[in-house]
Write an enzyme that holds these catalytic residues in place. Structure first.
Site, PDB file in Angstrom:
ATOM      1  N   CYS A  68       0.796  -1.231   0.000  1.00 42.47           N
ATOM      2  CA  CYS A  68       0.000   0.000   0.000  1.00 42.47           C
ATOM      3  C   CYS A  68       0.825   1.276   0.000  1.00 42.47           C
ATOM      4  O   CYS A  68       0.453   2.250  -0.670  1.00 42.47           O
ATOM      5  CB  CYS A  68      -0.974   0.003   1.176  1.00 42.47           C
ATOM      6  N   HIS A 105      -1.832   0.894   7.062  1.00 37.94           N
ATOM      7  CA  HIS A 105      -2.397   0.969   5.713  1.00 37.94           C
ATOM      8  C   HIS A 105      -2.576   2.431   5.341  1.00 37.94           C
ATOM      9  O   HIS A 105      -2.912   3.258   6.187  1.00 37.94           O
ATOM     10  CB  HIS A 105      -3.732   0.241   5.623  1.00 37.94           C
ATOM     11  N   ASP A 120      -8.311   4.026  -3.149  1.00 37.17           N
ATOM     12  CA  ASP A 120      -7.331   3.095  -2.595  1.00 37.17           C
ATOM     13  C   ASP A 120      -6.859   2.128  -3.676  1.00 37.17           C
ATOM     14  O   ASP A 120      -7.573   1.207  -4.058  1.00 37.17           O
ATOM     15  CB  ASP A 120      -7.956   2.322  -1.433  1.00 37.17           C
TER      16      ASP A 120
END
Length: 277
Positions: A68, A105, A120
């Site tokens: 991420c 994250h 995302d």
């Protein structure tokens, strides 16, 4: 300078997306279709750099994937080049958590005509669609999974948010795949600094308790499905067809990485992952 044309070519977008919610959704979806989620460098003992130049060199030029902190840095740089207003957020992943998880994250907060959206490109457990930042907002992924965004002070802190998912367990990496709405991650809209991202990235790539120092993970979304390779366990869901297998031959593992995820490792690198004794 960020090479926007190289990025758009990497994610197979022939034209620049419009600067609206539809364009944001289009770029995120194309990104996840083209660039796999993976932590192979962590498992190979390599440090993960999350500055813009390093991320572009790895994910765009070298045509690798990342986790991420890499994926959403690349997305933010692309959005900036496209004149979107966007900034990073930090989140706690609740899949399989038995205690409050750390802020490991990152996702993006994008503002379009005064409306906030979450984007995302780096959640490796499943595909999370672009959604408006509004209590009760719902979205649907191309694989049919539904998503719900709610206020949640308990998990996220005061003024925080929780993203939940309800979908077929075969379109996830196996975590948080129970019946009904499952908590995926919580976050607030507090300002996130580069030092905060550096701390989360450092923990993710080095902490003994980090998922990424213990499990070898690769995944990618499909037009109507999801494919993952978790250690030696391969799973692929495409439309109504599911395939699962344990890979016991390093040559097959290397072939799967290349053919399904577009990642080319040498035979020596596959051996260094330590998956085959």
């Amino acid at each position: 300078m960020f090479d926007l044309d190289a990025y758009l070519a990497r994610i197979d977008l022939p034209a620049r997306p419009t600067r609206d919610a539809a364009g944001l959704s289009r770029i995120q979806h194309a990104h996840r279709l083209a660039i796999p989620f993976e932590n192979l460098d962590v498992r190979l003992g390599r440090a993960i750099a999350i500055d813009g130049a390093s991320v572009a060199a790895k994910l765009v030029t070298a045509r690798r994937g990342g986790y991420c902190f890499e994926q959403n840095r690349l997305l933010l740089d692309a959005l900036a080049a496209l004149d979107f207003s966007a900034r990073p957020l930090l989140a706690r992943v609740w899949l399989g958590a038995t205690a409050t998880p750390p802020l490991t994250h990152t996702l993006s907060l994008v503002t379009i005509d005064g409306q906030h959206w979450i984007a995302d490109a780096g959640f490796g457990g499943s595909y999370a669609p672009v959604m408006p930042l509004a209590d009760g907002a719902q979205g649907e992924a191309p694989d049919g999974a539904r998503f719900l965004l709610v206020r949640d002070d308990e998990r996220a802190g005061e003024g925080g948010w929780l993203l939940l998912r309800d979908g077929d367990p075969t379109t996830t990496d196996g975590r948080g795949a129970g019946p009904g709405w499952q908590p995926q991650y919580s976050f607030t809209t507090a300002e996130v600094h580069d030092s905060d991202l550096a701390m989360g990235n450092h923990w993710s790539m080095s902490a003994p308790a980090s998922r990424f120092t213990n499990v070898t993970v690769t995944s990618i979304i499909l037009p109507r499905g999801f494919a993952s390779l978790t250690d030696r366990q391969y799973r692929r869901r495409a439309s109504e067809t599911t395939a699962e297998a344990e890979i016991t031959d390093p040559r097959v593992y290397r072939m799967r990485l290349s053919m399904m995820f577009g990642i080319d490792l040498s035979a020596e690198e596959v051996t260094e992952l330590g998956l085959f004794g």
